[in-house]
Design a protein around this motif. Structure first.
Motif, PDB file in Angstrom:
ATOM      1  N   ARG C 150       0.834  -1.201   0.000  1.00 14.50           N
ATOM      2  CA  ARG C 150       0.000   0.000   0.000  1.00 14.50           C
ATOM      3  C   ARG C 150       0.866   1.248   0.000  1.00 14.50           C
ATOM      4  O   ARG C 150       0.536   2.245  -0.648  1.00 14.50           O
ATOM      5  CB  ARG C 150      -0.931  -0.017   1.201  1.00 14.50           C
ATOM      6  N   ASN C 151       1.979   1.190   0.706  1.00 13.90           N
ATOM      7  CA  ASN C 151       2.885   2.334   0.692  1.00 13.90           C
ATOM      8  C   ASN C 151       3.437   2.590  -0.695  1.00 13.90           C
ATOM      9  O   ASN C 151       3.554   3.724  -1.155  1.00 13.90           O
ATOM     10  CB  ASN C 151       4.042   2.113   1.664  1.00 13.90           C
ATOM     11  N   MET C 152       3.763   1.507  -1.398  1.00 17.01           N
ATOM     12  CA  MET C 152       4.314   1.677  -2.745  1.00 17.01           C
ATOM     13  C   MET C 152       3.277   2.316  -3.659  1.00 17.01           C
ATOM     14  O   MET C 152       3.598   3.180  -4.484  1.00 17.01           O
ATOM     15  CB  MET C 152       4.760   0.331  -3.309  1.00 17.01           C
ATOM     16  N   ILE C 153       2.033   1.872  -3.507  1.00 16.77           N
ATOM     17  CA  ILE C 153       0.993   2.448  -4.352  1.00 16.77           C
ATOM     18  C   ILE C 153       0.849   3.936  -4.031  1.00 16.77           C
ATOM     19  O   ILE C 153       0.672   4.770  -4.923  1.00 16.77           O
ATOM     20  CB  ILE C 153      -0.343   1.721  -4.144  1.00 16.77           C
ATOM     21  N   ALA C 154       0.939   4.253  -2.751  1.00 19.97           N
ATOM     22  CA  ALA C 154       0.837   5.655  -2.365  1.00 19.97           C
ATOM     23  C   ALA C 154       1.943   6.476  -3.024  1.00 19.97           C
ATOM     24  O   ALA C 154       1.709   7.581  -3.523  1.00 19.97           O
ATOM     25  CB  ALA C 154       0.918   5.771  -0.846  1.00 19.97           C
ATOM     26  N   ILE C 155       3.127   5.908  -3.059  1.00 22.02           N
ATOM     27  CA  ILE C 155       4.248   6.617  -3.659  1.00 22.02           C
ATOM     28  C   ILE C 155       3.986   6.858  -5.132  1.00 22.02           C
ATOM     29  O   ILE C 155       4.279   7.916  -5.685  1.00 22.02           O
ATOM     30  CB  ILE C 155       5.552   5.823  -3.471  1.00 22.02           C
TER      31      ILE C 155
END
Lengths: 292, 406, 312
Positions: C150-155
């Protein structure tokens, strides 16, 4: 000593080709913060346009150069309209632009392979190929021609950017597109102009490349080196692109001539990494990090 | 709506291509499951061909495949093989990619069930397909693939289903080195080579071995990478070493560029090269620069034996043939002889027969050695490039045949 | 109609490509970074694994894993220097990296140099590939669903905002790169043991772009999409043998069209589990009811003629 001078000339010669290619690329980047990876394809087409202008239309050299420049400029503008403009209107993330550029470059290269064919073509001999020699050092006439034309093109570009109203608008846009828009600048028109200018530079670069070496569909691959040169010199800075290119040309030549020719590209690449580590925006680049 | 339309269009484009490809794709499928020795499928005898029809090597591959088609037409017109059976060709493009070659050969042996394969014209591809050939028991005769490991592996064993009708890199390099030292009496040689090309590396290695063994010295050895266009840094270094001859073991495009640049820098040494040189555009681009150079070739174009084939090709296709035409002609000849000798169109039987036939082709008399599957005792032809003032163009002038005891 | 021997070969290639595309999907599809040099990681994986099996007699699965790890370590090296910078720098750096790896391998005559390395044991079988693929897909799915994913998608969506709320952008980018390199290395190792022969030329820029195109077609941000993309685009060249030249022309045009018209590609953002859920909901009538409820709400909000703006 003469060997060193000769290598110096070799390096400058290679560097000047990179410079012409890198400037068009850096120009687009400096305004739109976007790497036009399809630039190589436009350069390649410039080489072909020039060739056909000479052979089919039987134009003299300058005429063919102008034709190549304009034709390439039109291709660049068309590219922008088809592949980038729709993305820009939707504020698409920069990843989409890069992918679209990649698609465009694959399309252009293979289109030429599929239609014209993969074999290389040669420019007719317009200028004598016997070099000018100073003792043991030789400089080819085409190199001198290239310096001159590159110099003139860059001078014209700088004049447009620094001294004309359009140039003022371009500079305004590079600082803030939205702000310029608010001030009454027609951003779409400016982008059109930028791509046209970048494309024309590409056309000139392509034709000169074709004259100096040869014409084939994969010329776009050589331009990858000029991207590296632009990053080296600092993305977004036009003088940086030129300086970076000349330096890259010299470094490549010195590596090949004095260190080890088979590792030439490796050395260039390592240097790139070192520069990015020490000075992340390149030698002369501007800092373009967003600050909220 | 517009977005969906564009996307739909893209999908339709791709799938319509798939369907046209499907119906038109080469090779009729013989039924059933694949795997073992293929060959006999009814009335026709199927032969496969692989090579580069697209990409850099396309001019050679195209010439080769066209020659095979032409020859098959001729054979069929004269009554076919094995008492009246017609020959059928299945050809696939390998795009100069070893991976594609593997796919193509898999298709040939299992889908199309060919009894033997001709080509490819590149070593990397020939190396890659060895495993497939072995498991399917189908032989392949390579035309101009020169890497020695194709027929004889690292342990010295012969690969049972790989053959070739051309010389190997060791041989080519040795011939070049030997000729330069013995006949041209050079003592100092320099080499410019392509570090990314197997052909170039192999050629260079064996040239050095032979040249030094005969008392010469290599004064400079510089490299570039395929795709480079500017060789002046390396050439400047070579010029400083002052060689008598410069070996350029790579392909015509880079040869043209580097030869021109060498002359521009004022280098007067003789140039020397191999079978990667000859091509249509070479003279156009670099004729003046390579005048007087020596080329190690598989045979000589002006050999009277060769002329009928040349004329037949020109009549049918309108262009002069490349080396591959003659090499594949001989490969084809050997194959036909083997088929007749085997008596049936079975790939294993043909394989066994290949080492037992002797075929007099346009490039010499060919017997494939049992422990090497390479042509035995074939000499290379040395040519020199000269300007013919009568015809007003450059041409290859045959110097002599030269062989080594390799 | 098609012989199994031939089809099996293609399926193995599909499986290998799935592995590489999965990794690339994580990097480009989920984290929004574009790499021009993934073929370099494949090459490292391939050569290291082959050295293990041929020189050191390491068992196959272990060798493949070691190849992947070697690629991962290389990626850490390049990521460390370039992920701190803007995306474009990273792109160009990966471009240089891919070519640099190839050049190093060309010069390493101990592994054959440009002439390549024949005689690799053919350890890759359809079973092997399927097993490794399933493990890879499950691991990737787990990663995406987790906090890391999810963090990667946020990035990808909004890098600046992600940084502002405390996500360590650099660290997650590195993670994404490392894992994608691991997958690419494994894929490369499998490929080497399928073809039986490798040479540096097989790992050039065109290979990297080939893999990226598969991700794009399948859809950014979808594991199912990447698998489907790999499947279709591995079979397609076989079916399109007649039109080889034009195939790439259409790919290039199609990529542009996809970016403009439907950047999600075929299945961007949709996973096969979503489809299951959708099917289940249709079957149980839940979909029908939800749709009816939404329509009713819309009607309630519509203004009737004659009544001004008004409250809903």
């Amino acid at each position: 000593m003469s060997v060193f001078l000769q290598q110096l000339i070799n390096g400058l010669s290679i560097g000047s080709i990179y410079a012409l290619m890198a400037v068009g690329y850096s120009l687009v980047y400096s305004i739109l913060n976007f790497s036009n990876f399809a630039h190589g394809g436009v350069i390649m087409l410039g080489a072909y346009f020039g060739l056909y202008a000479l052979n089919l239309l039987s134009l003299p050299f300058m005429g063919a150069l102008v034709v190549a420049a304009f034709a390439a400029g039109l291709v660049a503008v068309g590219l922008e309209k088809i592949a980038y403009s729709p993305l820009r209107k939707r504020n698409a993330p920069s990843l989409y632009f890069i992918i679209s550029a990649m698609g465009a470059s694959i399309f252009l290269e293979n289109f030429v392979v599929a239609t014209i064919g993969p074999t290389f073509k040669t420019y007719p001999e317009i200028f004598s190929t016997t070099p000018i020699t100073f003792g043991a050092i030789s400089v080819s006439r085409i190199d001198i021609l290239m310096f001159v034309i590159a110099g003139i093109s860059l001078a014209i570009l700088v004049f447009i950017i620094e001294k004309t109203k359009v140039g003022l608008a371009i500079r305004a846009c590079s600082y803030s597109a939205r702000g310029s828009n608010l001030m009454g600048v027609n951003v779409n028109r400016i982008i059109f102009v930028i791509f046209l200018l970048g494309g024309m530079l590409a056309g000139v670069a392509g034709m000169l490349f074709g004259m100096k070496y040869t014409v084939y569909p994969q010329i776009g691959v050589i331009t990858n080196k000029s991207f590296i040169a632009a990053v080296f010199g600092g993305l977004g800075s036009l003088p940086g692109a030129v300086v970076g290119s000349i330096l890259l040309g010299l470094i490549e030549t010195i590596s090949a001539g004095y260190i080890a020719s088979q590792y030439r590209d490796l050395i260039a690449f390592s240097l790139l990494i070192i520069v990015l580590v020490v000075k992340p925006s390149g030698l002369m680049g501007k800092i373009t990090e967003d600050k909220a | 709506m517009k977005k969906k339309l564009t996307f739909l269009l893209a999908i339709i484009m791709i799938f319509s291509l798939a369907f046209t490809g499907c119906s038109g794709s080469g090779g009729d499928s013989g039924g059933g499951n694949g795997g073992d020795s293929g060959g006999d499928s009814g009335d026709t005898v199927k032969i496969g061909w692989i090579g580069s029809l697209t990409g850099d090597q396309a001019p050679w591959g195209k010439c080769e495949s066209q020659t095979v088609e032409m020859l098959i037409e001729q054979t069929n017109a004269n009554g076919g093989v094995l008492g009246g059976r017609m020959l059928e060709l299945v050809k696939y493009d390998t795009k100069n990619d070893p991976n594609e070659a593997v796919n193509a050969v898999k298709r040939l042996v299992s889908q199309d069930k060919v009894c033997a394969i001709l080509g490819p014209n590149a070593s990397a591809q020939a190396l890659a397909i060895t495993n497939v050939l072995n498991s399917a028991h189908v032989s392949d005769i390579a035309t101009v693939a020169t890497n020695p490991k194709i027929t004889v592996n690292d342990k010295g064993e012969v690969n049972p289903y790989n053959f070739r009708v051309c010389f190997t890199d060791p041989y080519q390099g040795a011939v070049a080195g030997g000729y330069a030292a013995d006949v041209l009496k050079y003592k100092k040689a320099a080499i410019l080579y392509d570090v990314a090309s197997d052909y170039s590396q192999g050629f260079m290695q064996y040239f050095i071995e032979t040249f030094e063994a005969k008392g010469g010295t290599i004064v400079a050895q510089e490299a570039f990478k395929a795709g480079d266009t500017d060789f002046r840094p390396q050439l400047t270094k070579i010029k400083e070493a002052d060689p008598e001859v410069i070996l350029m073991p790579y392909y015509y495009k880079e040869v043209a560029l580097s030869a021109n640049q060498a002359r521009e820098l004022g280098i007067t040494a003789t140039l020397m090269g191999g079978d990667g040189w000859p091509s249509d555009n070479l003279f156009e681009m670099a004729g003046k620069a390579i005048e007087g150079s020596y080329v190690v070739n598989h045979f000589d174009y002006n050999d009277p034996e060769v002329i009928p084939l040349t004329e037949m090709y020109i009549e049918k296709y309108g262009t002069t043939p490349e080396i591959n035409c003659y090499m594949v002609h001989d490969a084809y000849g050997v194959l036909l002889a083997a088929i007749e000798r085997a008596g049936i169109a079975d790939s294993q039987a043909i394989t066994d027969a290949l080492t037992q036939v002797e075929y007099k082709g346009v490039t010499g008399t060919i017997t494939l050695g049992e422990d090497t599957h390479d042509p035995v005792g074939k000499e290379a032809a040395i040519q020199q490039i000269k300007f013919n003032t009568e015809k007003g163009e450059y041409e290859y002038v045959f110097m002599q045949k030269y062989g080594t005891q390799e | 109609m098609f012989s199994w021997f031939y089809i099996e070969g293609i399926l193995i290639l599909v499986g290998i490509n799935v592995m590489i595309v999965l990794g690339l999907s994580l990097l480009t599809g989920f984290t929004g970074l574009f790499s021009f040099g993934h073929a370099g990681f494949m090459a490292i994986g391939a050569y290291v694994a082959v050295t293990c099996t041929m020189q050191l007699n390491v068992p196959f699965y272990l060798a493949v894993l070691i190849g992947g790890i070697a690629a991962m370590i290389a990626s850490l090296f390049i990521g460390y220097f370039t992920l701190n910078l803007k995306g474009d720098y990273f792109c160009i750096a990966t471009l240089g990296f891919g070519e640099a790896i190839r050049l190093i391998l060309d010069n390493m005559t101990i592994v054959g140099g440009a002439r390549g390395l024949p005689g690799i044991p053919l350890d890759t079988t359809l079973v092997n590939v399927i097993v490794i693929d399933i493990i890879g897909i499950m691991a990737m799915a787990y990663l995406i669903k987790s906090r890391h994913g999810r963090n990667m998608i946020a990035i990808r969506e909004e890098e600046l905002a992600s940084q502002a709320i405390g996500i360590n952008v650099f660290r997650y980018k590195m993670e994404s790169l490392a894992i994608s390199a691991l997958y690419a290395g494994i894929g490369g190792a499998l490929w080497a043991h399928y073809v039986g022969f490798i040479q540096p030329l097989m790992f050039q820029l065109t290979k990297s772009t080939e893999m990226t195109i598969m991700v794009i077609f399948g859809g950014l941000g979808s594991i199912t999409g990447s698998v489907v993309g790999a499947f279709i685009l591995t079979f397609l060249p076989e079916l399109l043998r007649e039109l080889a030249n034009w195939r790439l022309v259409f790919y290039g045009a199609a990529v542009i069209a996809i970016m403009i018209a439907r950047p999600q590609g075929m299945l961007g953002g949709i996973e096969i589990t979503d489809m299951f859920r959708w099917i289940k909901r249709t079957v149980t009538g839940e979909n029908r009811r939800a749709k009816a409820a939404a329509e009713a709400e819309k009607e309630a909000k519509t203004e009737l003629p004659g009544e001004g703006g008004g409250e809903s």
